[in-house]
Design an enzyme around this catalytic site. Structure first.
Site, PDB file in Angstrom:
ATOM      1  N   GLY A   7      27.133   4.162  32.403  1.00 22.14           N
ATOM      2  CA  GLY A   7      27.703   3.027  32.018  1.00 22.14           C
ATOM      3  C   GLY A   7      27.148   1.625  32.392  1.00 22.14           C
ATOM      4  O   GLY A   7      26.079   1.771  33.216  1.00 22.14           O
ATOM      5  N   MET A  31      28.194  -0.654  34.299  1.00 22.87           N
ATOM      6  CA  MET A  31      28.229  -0.971  35.953  1.00 22.87           C
ATOM      7  C   MET A  31      27.457   0.294  36.629  1.00 22.87           C
ATOM      8  O   MET A  31      27.114   0.019  37.607  1.00 22.87           O
ATOM      9  CB  MET A  31      29.873  -0.829  36.088  1.00 22.87           C
ATOM     10  CG  MET A  31      30.563  -2.048  35.967  1.00 22.87           C
ATOM     11  SD  MET A  31      29.775  -3.673  36.880  1.00 22.87           S
ATOM     12  CE  MET A  31      30.010  -3.069  38.601  1.00 22.87           C
ATOM     13  N   GLY A  36      36.779   0.849  40.420  1.00 19.25           N
ATOM     14  CA  GLY A  36      36.850  -0.605  40.010  1.00 19.25           C
ATOM     15  C   GLY A  36      37.268  -0.783  38.694  1.00 19.25           C
ATOM     16  O   GLY A  36      37.339  -1.671  38.027  1.00 19.25           O
ATOM     17  N   PRO A  69      40.382  -4.915  40.850  1.00 20.59           N
ATOM     18  CA  PRO A  69      40.068  -5.126  39.653  1.00 20.59           C
ATOM     19  C   PRO A  69      38.681  -6.029  39.142  1.00 20.59           C
ATOM     20  O   PRO A  69      38.135  -6.288  38.277  1.00 20.59           O
ATOM     21  CB  PRO A  69      41.222  -5.590  39.010  1.00 20.59           C
ATOM     22  CG  PRO A  69      41.957  -6.126  39.826  1.00 20.59           C
ATOM     23  CD  PRO A  69      41.591  -5.231  41.285  1.00 20.59           C
ATOM     24  N   ASN A  70      38.484  -6.707  40.387  1.00 18.10           N
ATOM     25  CA  ASN A  70      37.220  -7.541  40.632  1.00 18.10           C
ATOM     26  C   ASN A  70      36.760  -7.623  41.894  1.00 18.10           C
ATOM     27  O   ASN A  70      37.373  -7.721  42.965  1.00 18.10           O
ATOM     28  CB  ASN A  70      37.570  -8.768  40.137  1.00 18.10           C
ATOM     29  CG  ASN A  70      36.631  -9.689  39.834  1.00 18.10           C
ATOM     30  OD1 ASN A  70      35.493  -9.830  40.663  1.00 18.10           O
ATOM     31  ND2 ASN A  70      36.333 -10.446  38.762  1.00 18.10           N
ATOM     32  N   HIS A 127      35.375 -12.059  27.467  1.00 22.25           N
ATOM     33  CA  HIS A 127      34.573 -10.997  28.139  1.00 22.25           C
ATOM     34  C   HIS A 127      33.634 -10.585  27.007  1.00 22.25           C
ATOM     35  O   HIS A 127      33.792 -10.666  25.544  1.00 22.25           O
ATOM     36  CB  HIS A 127      35.412  -9.715  28.412  1.00 22.25           C
ATOM     37  CG  HIS A 127      35.809  -9.819  29.813  1.00 22.25           C
ATOM     38  ND1 HIS A 127      37.004 -10.575  30.156  1.00 22.25           N
ATOM     39  CD2 HIS A 127      35.163  -9.488  30.999  1.00 22.25           C
ATOM     40  CE1 HIS A 127      36.919 -10.621  31.664  1.00 22.25           C
ATOM     41  NE2 HIS A 127      36.196  -9.913  32.049  1.00 22.25           N
ATOM     42  N   LYS A 160      34.242  -4.638  25.840  1.00 26.47           N
ATOM     43  CA  LYS A 160      35.479  -4.401  26.899  1.00 26.47           C
ATOM     44  C   LYS A 160      36.390  -3.779  26.010  1.00 26.47           C
ATOM     45  O   LYS A 160      37.164  -4.119  24.918  1.00 26.47           O
ATOM     46  CB  LYS A 160      35.617  -5.629  27.351  1.00 26.47           C
ATOM     47  CG  LYS A 160      36.695  -5.473  28.546  1.00 26.47           C
ATOM     48  CD  LYS A 160      36.944  -6.734  29.307  1.00 26.47           C
ATOM     49  CE  LYS A 160      38.061  -6.425  30.733  1.00 26.47           C
ATOM     50  NZ  LYS A 160      37.667  -5.361  31.348  1.00 26.47           N
ATOM     51  N   THR A 164      41.103  -8.384  35.979  1.00 22.42           N
ATOM     52  CA  THR A 164      41.039  -9.821  36.736  1.00 22.42           C
ATOM     53  C   THR A 164      42.016 -10.668  36.384  1.00 22.42           C
ATOM     54  O   THR A 164      42.744 -11.353  37.173  1.00 22.42           O
ATOM     55  CB  THR A 164      39.603 -10.404  36.852  1.00 22.42           C
ATOM     56  OG1 THR A 164      38.821  -9.285  36.799  1.00 22.42           O
ATOM     57  CG2 THR A 164      39.489 -11.574  37.507  1.00 22.42           C
TER      58      THR A 164
HETATM   59  P1  NAD Z   1      30.902   1.457  30.276  1.00 26.18           P
HETATM   60  O1  NAD Z   1      31.858   1.917  29.077  1.00 26.18           O
HETATM   61  O2  NAD Z   1      29.679   0.896  30.183  1.00 26.18           O
HETATM   62  O3  NAD Z   1      30.587   2.782  31.315  1.00 26.18           O
HETATM   63  C1  NAD Z   1      31.733   3.737  31.473  1.00 26.18           C
HETATM   64  C2  NAD Z   1      30.929   4.909  32.002  1.00 26.18           C
HETATM   65  O4  NAD Z   1      31.944   5.973  32.392  1.00 26.18           O
HETATM   66  C3  NAD Z   1      30.475   5.603  30.801  1.00 26.18           C
HETATM   67  O5  NAD Z   1      29.090   5.750  30.815  1.00 26.18           O
HETATM   68  C4  NAD Z   1      31.109   6.751  30.526  1.00 26.18           C
HETATM   69  O6  NAD Z   1      30.660   7.718  29.830  1.00 26.18           O
HETATM   70  C5  NAD Z   1      31.873   7.190  31.903  1.00 26.18           C
HETATM   71  N1  NAD Z   1      32.799   8.092  31.758  1.00 26.18           N
HETATM   72  C6  NAD Z   1      34.214   7.740  31.064  1.00 26.18           C
HETATM   73  N2  NAD Z   1      34.910   8.863  31.408  1.00 26.18           N
HETATM   74  C7  NAD Z   1      34.440   9.489  32.289  1.00 26.18           C
HETATM   75  C8  NAD Z   1      34.732  10.698  32.909  1.00 26.18           C
HETATM   76  N3  NAD Z   1      36.018  11.263  32.655  1.00 26.18           N
HETATM   77  N4  NAD Z   1      33.927  11.262  33.557  1.00 26.18           N
HETATM   78  C9  NAD Z   1      32.723  10.975  34.171  1.00 26.18           C
HETATM   79  N5  NAD Z   1      32.105   9.730  33.451  1.00 26.18           N
HETATM   80  C10 NAD Z   1      33.208   8.990  32.438  1.00 26.18           C
HETATM   81  O7  NAD Z   1      32.068   0.566  31.005  1.00 26.18           O
HETATM   82  P2  NAD Z   1      31.739  -0.662  32.160  1.00 26.18           P
HETATM   83  O8  NAD Z   1      31.361  -1.843  31.394  1.00 26.18           O
HETATM   84  O9  NAD Z   1      30.440  -0.157  32.977  1.00 26.18           O
HETATM   85  O10 NAD Z   1      33.039  -0.739  32.681  1.00 26.18           O
HETATM   86  C11 NAD Z   1      33.660   0.190  33.521  1.00 26.18           C
HETATM   87  C12 NAD Z   1      35.204   0.098  34.079  1.00 26.18           C
HETATM   88  O11 NAD Z   1      34.950  -0.762  35.180  1.00 26.18           O
HETATM   89  C13 NAD Z   1      36.082  -0.693  33.049  1.00 26.18           C
HETATM   90  O12 NAD Z   1      37.361  -0.695  33.210  1.00 26.18           O
HETATM   91  C14 NAD Z   1      35.806  -2.225  33.237  1.00 26.18           C
HETATM   92  O13 NAD Z   1      36.695  -3.153  32.943  1.00 26.18           O
HETATM   93  C15 NAD Z   1      35.596  -2.129  34.826  1.00 26.18           C
HETATM   94  N6  NAD Z   1      34.734  -3.321  35.518  1.00 26.18           N
HETATM   95  C16 NAD Z   1      35.416  -3.574  36.742  1.00 26.18           C
HETATM   96  C17 NAD Z   1      34.688  -4.511  37.668  1.00 26.18           C
HETATM   97  C18 NAD Z   1      35.212  -5.089  38.783  1.00 26.18           C
HETATM   98  O14 NAD Z   1      34.613  -5.947  39.354  1.00 26.18           O
HETATM   99  N7  NAD Z   1      36.314  -4.307  39.442  1.00 26.18           N
HETATM  100  C19 NAD Z   1      33.548  -5.057  36.901  1.00 26.18           C
HETATM  101  C20 NAD Z   1      33.190  -4.995  35.858  1.00 26.18           C
HETATM  102  C21 NAD Z   1      33.985  -3.682  34.939  1.00 26.18           C
END
Ligand code: NAD
Length: 260
Positions: free
Chosen positions: A12, A14, A92, A117-118, A149, A153, A160
């Site tokens: 993904g 992140m 996260g 969440p952030n 965003h 998303k 956040t």
């Molecule tokens: P994304 O869709 O690009 O990536 C998610 C990844 O998780 C994908 O590769 C997907 O195949 C994988 N995935 C999903 N289900 C899975 C499972 N059961 N087993 C293994 N892998 C699995 O999303 P992203 O933009 O990377 O964001 C991911 C999450 O992180 C979202 O909920 C987003 O809101 C959150 N996020 C949090 C922060 C923070 O600072 N806490 C920052 C950015 C994003």
């Protein structure tokens, strides 16, 4: 000694950033990368254990810290799986329901888990200073928020935004779920005093903007946080993983614990 980590959701946005930064960090050992079935192609580029099953990697890497940025149901499964194995996890993922977060909290009683969440320093400092701003301004100031965003998303408002709004409404002894307003259309009438608008805009590749408005009589304050890159969240998550490796289970940790 370097802290071993496993990145879940490695394909993904992140996950890819986390793997890139972890490979360049001498204090970390990227021990394993996991993504869901059908999304595993290319994982071998990271030169470590690869799988579509977290449990298979956990068996080969006892005590490695799992970093999970995936989807709500996947992160609940991660928490419940690591609780059986004793590995710590930094989660996260946003958009978890109250029930899902309770399940993560339940797992945190058995193994160290941090959920935030952030993960940026800026937002976590804001979470600490916003209650003071809300209290000093007083109830004549109406509070609203706008978050922007990227168009991929999935959850809205952002995790956040919800966290920031919870902190702001709690500072007024209001319940976020009771006073939130996530959209206005038509003859909605005058704005009730006990209300907080939280509006979500989606488009392009915006990493994450949050603007908090404090509208008072004859003046207003705007507090804005803009994330320029996912690197700020990923660096926060890696810092949290190093910190969590030395912690005990008991309660669900947050970034405030890491920054304290
Ligand atoms: P994304 O869709 O690009 O990536 C998610 C990844 O998780 C994908 O590769 C997907 O195949 C994988 N995935 C999903 N289900 C899975 C499972 N059961 N087993 C293994 N892998 C699995 O999303 P992203 O933009 O990377 O964001 C991911 C999450 O992180 C979202 O909920 C987003 O809101 C959150 N996020 C949090 C922060 C923070 O600072 N806490 C920052 C950015 C994003």
């Amino acid at each position: 000694m370097a802290v071993s980590i496993i990145i879940l959701g490695a394909q993904g946005r992140m996950g890819n950033m986390l793997c890139t930064l972890a490979k360049a960090d001498p204090d970390l050992n990227l021990a394993g990368v996991v993504d869901r079935p059908g999304h595993e192609q290319g994982l071998e580029r990271w030169g470590c254990l690869t799988d579509t099953n977290l449990e298979a990697v956990l068996k080969k890497t006892p005590m490695a810290v799992v970093i999970d940025f995936t989807a709500p149901e996947a992160s609940v499964a991660t928490a419940e799986t690591i609780a059986k194995h004793g590995n710590p996890a930094v989660i996260g993922t946003t958009g978890l329901s109250v029930e899902q977060l309770d399940r993560v909290r339940g797992a945190a009683a058995k193994t160290p888990i941090l959920w935030a969440p952030n993960m940026s320093v800026g937002v976590n400092v804001l979470l600490q200073i916003l209650p003071k701003l809300v209290t000093l301004l007083g109830e004549k100031f109406d509070m609203e928020m706008m978050e922007v965003h990227h168009k991929a998303k999935k959850d809205a408002p952002s995790g956040t935004a919800v966290k920031l709004a919870q902190v702001m409404t709690e500072a007024r002894s209001w319940k976020y779920d009771t006073v939130k307003c996530c959209g206005r259309e038509g003859m909605v009438g005058a704005r009730p005093q006990e209300e907080m608008g939280v509006m979500a805009l989606r488009g392009g590749d915006v990493v994450g903007d949050h603007t908090m408005y404090f509208f008072g009589p004859g003046e207003r304050i705007e507090v804005k946080h803009q994330a320029h890159s996912r690197e700020t969240f990923a660096q926060g998550a890696l810092r949290a993983a190093k910190w969590l490796a030395g912690q005990k289970a008991g309660r669900l940790y947050s970034m405030a614990d890491v920054l304290a």
